[in-house]
Design an enzyme around this catalytic site. Structure first.
Site, PDB file in Angstrom:
ATOM      1  N   ASN A   1       0.829  -1.206   0.000  1.00 15.31           N
ATOM      2  CA  ASN A   1       0.000   0.000   0.000  1.00 15.31           C
ATOM      3  C   ASN A   1       0.863   1.256   0.000  1.00 15.31           C
ATOM      4  O   ASN A   1       0.557   2.238  -0.686  1.00 15.31           O
ATOM      5  CB  ASN A   1      -0.967  -0.001   1.187  1.00 15.31           C
ATOM      6  CG  ASN A   1      -2.227  -0.782   0.868  1.00 15.31           C
ATOM      7  OD1 ASN A   1      -3.040  -0.346   0.063  1.00 15.31           O
ATOM      8  ND2 ASN A   1      -2.374  -1.955   1.473  1.00 15.31           N
TER       9      ASN A   1
ATOM     10  N   MET B   1       1.048  -3.002  12.088  1.00 17.54           N
ATOM     11  CA  MET B   1       0.448  -4.032  12.935  1.00 17.54           C
ATOM     12  C   MET B   1       0.646  -3.702  14.412  1.00 17.54           C
ATOM     13  O   MET B   1       1.262  -4.470  15.152  1.00 17.54           O
ATOM     14  CB  MET B   1       1.067  -5.405  12.620  1.00 17.54           C
ATOM     15  CG  MET B   1       0.971  -5.787  11.152  1.00 17.54           C
ATOM     16  SD  MET B   1      -0.703  -5.762  10.550  1.00 17.54           S
ATOM     17  CE  MET B   1      -1.302  -7.261  11.247  1.00 17.54           C
ATOM     18  N   ARG B   2       0.163  -2.552  14.800  1.00 17.95           N
ATOM     19  CA  ARG B   2       0.325  -2.174  16.191  1.00 17.95           C
ATOM     20  C   ARG B   2      -0.823  -1.252  16.587  1.00 17.95           C
ATOM     21  O   ARG B   2      -1.172  -0.327  15.827  1.00 17.95           O
ATOM     22  CB  ARG B   2       1.666  -1.440  16.328  1.00 17.95           C
ATOM     23  CG  ARG B   2       2.126  -1.333  17.745  1.00 17.95           C
ATOM     24  CD  ARG B   2       3.602  -1.138  17.838  1.00 17.95           C
ATOM     25  NE  ARG B   2       3.942  -0.610  19.152  1.00 17.95           N
ATOM     26  CZ  ARG B   2       4.117  -1.365  20.216  1.00 17.95           C
ATOM     27  NH1 ARG B   2       4.005  -2.673  20.140  1.00 17.95           N
ATOM     28  NH2 ARG B   2       4.418  -0.825  21.386  1.00 17.95           N
TER      29      ARG B   2
ATOM     30  N   ASN C   1      -6.314   4.901   7.955  1.00 16.46           N
ATOM     31  CA  ASN C   1      -5.940   3.487   7.894  1.00 16.46           C
ATOM     32  C   ASN C   1      -6.679   2.835   6.736  1.00 16.46           C
ATOM     33  O   ASN C   1      -7.740   3.302   6.332  1.00 16.46           O
ATOM     34  CB  ASN C   1      -6.327   2.800   9.209  1.00 16.46           C
ATOM     35  CG  ASN C   1      -5.936   1.332   9.228  1.00 16.46           C
ATOM     36  OD1 ASN C   1      -4.851   0.950   8.784  1.00 16.46           O
ATOM     37  ND2 ASN C   1      -6.816   0.480   9.727  1.00 16.46           N
TER      38      ASN C   1
ATOM     39  N   HIS D   1      -8.268  -0.939   5.616  1.00 18.07           N
ATOM     40  CA  HIS D   1      -8.615  -2.238   6.190  1.00 18.07           C
ATOM     41  C   HIS D   1      -9.250  -3.108   5.093  1.00 18.07           C
ATOM     42  O   HIS D   1     -10.098  -2.617   4.338  1.00 18.07           O
ATOM     43  CB  HIS D   1      -9.595  -2.048   7.353  1.00 18.07           C
ATOM     44  CG  HIS D   1      -9.949  -3.326   8.028  1.00 18.07           C
ATOM     45  ND1 HIS D   1      -9.093  -3.960   8.911  1.00 18.07           N
ATOM     46  CD2 HIS D   1     -11.040  -4.121   7.927  1.00 18.07           C
ATOM     47  CE1 HIS D   1      -9.651  -5.085   9.319  1.00 18.07           C
ATOM     48  NE2 HIS D   1     -10.833  -5.210   8.742  1.00 18.07           N
TER      49      HIS D   1
ATOM     50  N   ASP E   1      -9.665   6.442  15.023  1.00 17.70           N
ATOM     51  CA  ASP E   1      -9.996   6.963  16.344  1.00 17.70           C
ATOM     52  C   ASP E   1      -9.425   5.994  17.385  1.00 17.70           C
ATOM     53  O   ASP E   1      -8.567   5.167  17.048  1.00 17.70           O
ATOM     54  CB  ASP E   1     -11.510   7.215  16.496  1.00 17.70           C
ATOM     55  CG  ASP E   1     -12.320   5.924  16.447  1.00 17.70           C
ATOM     56  OD1 ASP E   1     -11.714   4.832  16.498  1.00 17.70           O
ATOM     57  OD2 ASP E   1     -13.567   6.012  16.378  1.00 17.70           O
ATOM     58  N   GLU E   2      -9.892   6.108  18.619  1.00 18.25           N
ATOM     59  CA  GLU E   2      -9.236   5.329  19.670  1.00 18.25           C
ATOM     60  C   GLU E   2      -9.644   3.858  19.686  1.00 18.25           C
ATOM     61  O   GLU E   2      -9.113   3.074  20.464  1.00 18.25           O
ATOM     62  CB  GLU E   2      -9.487   5.987  21.028  1.00 18.25           C
ATOM     63  CG  GLU E   2      -8.726   7.301  21.133  1.00 18.25           C
ATOM     64  CD  GLU E   2      -9.108   8.132  22.331  1.00 18.25           C
ATOM     65  OE1 GLU E   2      -9.624   7.560  23.299  1.00 18.25           O
ATOM     66  OE2 GLU E   2      -8.899   9.357  22.270  1.00 18.25           O
TER      67      GLU E   2
ATOM     68  N   GLU F   1      -7.449  -1.989  -2.803  1.00 15.32           N
ATOM     69  CA  GLU F   1      -6.832  -1.169  -1.758  1.00 15.32           C
ATOM     70  C   GLU F   1      -5.874  -0.161  -2.374  1.00 15.32           C
ATOM     71  O   GLU F   1      -5.816   1.000  -1.973  1.00 15.32           O
ATOM     72  CB  GLU F   1      -6.048  -2.055  -0.775  1.00 15.32           C
ATOM     73  CG  GLU F   1      -6.910  -2.938   0.106  1.00 15.32           C
ATOM     74  CD  GLU F   1      -6.075  -3.719   1.109  1.00 15.32           C
ATOM     75  OE1 GLU F   1      -5.103  -3.176   1.648  1.00 15.32           O
ATOM     76  OE2 GLU F   1      -6.390  -4.901   1.346  1.00 15.32           O
TER      77      GLU F   1
HETATM   78  C1  GRF Z   1      -3.431  -4.690   3.797  1.00 18.19           C
HETATM   79  O1  GRF Z   1      -4.305  -5.721   3.456  1.00 18.19           O
HETATM   80  C2  GRF Z   1      -4.140  -3.643   4.614  1.00 18.19           C
HETATM   81  O2  GRF Z   1      -5.482  -3.518   4.286  1.00 18.19           O
HETATM   82  C3  GRF Z   1      -3.998  -4.170   6.015  1.00 18.19           C
HETATM   83  O3  GRF Z   1      -2.723  -4.756   6.053  1.00 18.19           O
HETATM   84  C4  GRF Z   1      -2.332  -5.151   4.742  1.00 18.19           C
HETATM   85  C5  GRF Z   1      -1.036  -4.495   4.480  1.00 18.19           C
HETATM   86  O4  GRF Z   1      -0.494  -4.880   3.232  1.00 18.19           O
HETATM   87  N1  GRF Z   1      -4.181  -3.130   6.983  1.00 18.19           N
HETATM   88  P1  GRF Z   1       0.767  -4.128   2.662  1.00 18.19           P
HETATM   89  O5  GRF Z   1       1.849  -4.208   3.717  1.00 18.19           O
HETATM   90  O6  GRF Z   1       0.359  -2.700   2.391  1.00 18.19           O
HETATM   91  O7  GRF Z   1       1.145  -4.856   1.415  1.00 18.19           O
END
Ligand code: GRF
Length: 239
Positions: free
Chosen positions: A22, A97-98, A114, A116, A148-149, A181
């Site tokens: 992304n 991832m946090r 973000n 998702h 948000d929180e 995405e």
């Molecule tokens: C994506 O699927 C995003 O939606 C999620 O984590 C993944 C990250 O993929 N939050 P990348 O690291 O951007 O390839």
């Protein structure tokens, strides 16, 4: 001499933990001129994140701020200071991832977004694509939202749908969602940077659309009242 004032590009700060596709899609959109912005800093909490290496290869400022074994608030304070130093206008979570501390979220009000891989509020949290498959959903997709929180909860900026096909497994479905995405994130960032969005309760609305809506309503009510005024004038003349 003609002076042309070019407004400074808005600065993005990217937070990631892994692959970084992304982030790469955002960087590609900027390079291709589809997104008027610059990436001021890429921060990873993991040394082995391929996204960090990719940022370095692209000549971007890439910083490792390891999170393992650290108190969340302390780590977040360090990340926050780095983002401030880079003078970012918008913080983009791209596979970060946090969980963020409330202090961090409050430090950047309406300035953290973000992406998702589901149509929120369905399937928040981990393995959203697997959740959609296991649930038997026929349509899923991706969501770009303000942070948000609460986890995967803030106001929704943009969503794209992806059908779940009969032969899908987690990999095929994830790949088709990921493709969406990659365009959704840049589109949402462009919308935010245009300054044309406002958050009303939970709804993210276009200001221009709203004011146009208001002015056409206003126009029609103005037209009605002017009609009423002239018919009043006519009837008083007749009297
Ligand atoms: C994506 O699927 C995003 O939606 C999620 O984590 C993944 C990250 O993929 N939050 P990348 O690291 O951007 O390839």
């Amino acid at each position: 001499m003609i002076q042309i004032n070019v407004p400074p590009l808005k600065k993005l700060g990217i937070l990631l933990s892994g692959r970084g596709s992304n982030f790469e899609a955002i960087a590609d959109s900027i390079k291709a001129g589809r997104l008027q912005a610059e990436i001021a800093i890429v921060i990873s909490n993991r040394a082995d994140a391929p996204g960090l290496e990719s940022a370095r290869r692209r000549g971007l400022k890439a910083q490792l701020i390891p999170s393992k074994g650290r108190v969340r608030e302390e780590h977040d304070a360090e990340v926050s200071a780095a983002l401030r130093q880079a003078q970012v206008d918008l913080v983009c979570l791209a596979g970060y991832m946090r969980l963020l501390s409330p202090e961090f979220v409050r430090a950047f009000p309406d300035q953290i977004v973000n992406i998702h891989p589901s149509l929120l509020p369905a399937f928040p949290g981990m393995d959203a694509q697997k959740q959609a498959l296991d649930y038997g959903a026929k349509i899923t997709g991706c969501t770009v939202h303000f942070v948000d929180e609460h986890l995967d909860h803030g106001p929704i900026i943009l969503q794209k749908t992806v059908p779940v096909l009969e032969g899908d497994d987690v990999h095929t479905l994830s790949a088709r969602i990921l493709e969406q995405e990659h365009s959704a994130y840049s589109e949402a960032i462009a919308l935010i940077l245009s300054g044309d969005l406002e958050v009303v309760d939970r709804r993210v609305l276009r200001k221009r659309g709203r004011s146009e809506g208001r002015s056409s309503e206003a126009k029609s009510s103005e037209a009605k009242s002017s009609e009423a005024r002239s018919s009043e004038a006519r009837s008083s003349e007749e009297r």
